[in-house]
Design a protein around this motif. Structure first.
Motif: not given
Length: 113
Positions: A29-30, A33, A67, A92, A110-113
């Protein structure tokens, strides 16, 4: 060759394998995010959000634990003050604050890989 009784459904490997996979997702997770516990589970093809929480409770210190947030955008209970320092340092997006308990703005962060 394992017997059919030894076969496990996809995403349902042993606990150590699940834990290492959870930690790998969290580590990816960056900065700035977040993912929810459910998001991390879904990234692994699982619905075991509570199990992700258990992994984070036992091994989360090895990765950027702040995160990973609850579905409401709130950080892990008891870690709000320390998480806030990380969120501010990483930029953030947050909602609330002041007299209102803050939470992460999931729409923006929100992070989406």
């Amino acid at each position: 060759m394992p017997s059919s009784s030894d076969a496990q459904p996809a995403g349902q490997g042993d606990g150590e394998d699940f834990a290492s996979r959870v930690l790998a997702v969290v580590d990816s997770i960056p900065p700035g995010r977040v993912m929810t516990y459910g998001d991390v589970a879904a990234a692994l093809g699982s619905r075991a959000a509570r199990m992700v929480g258990q992994v984070m409770a036992y091994y989360g210190g090895e990765v950027p634990w702040w995160r990973v947030v609850r579905a409401s955008g709130h950080p892990a209970l008891g870690h709000e003050h320390i998480a806030l320092q990380y969120y501010r340092a990483e930029g953030t997006p947050l909602l609330g604050g002041g007299t209102i308990a803050y939470r992460v703005d999931l729409r923006a962060a929100r992070h989406t890989p």
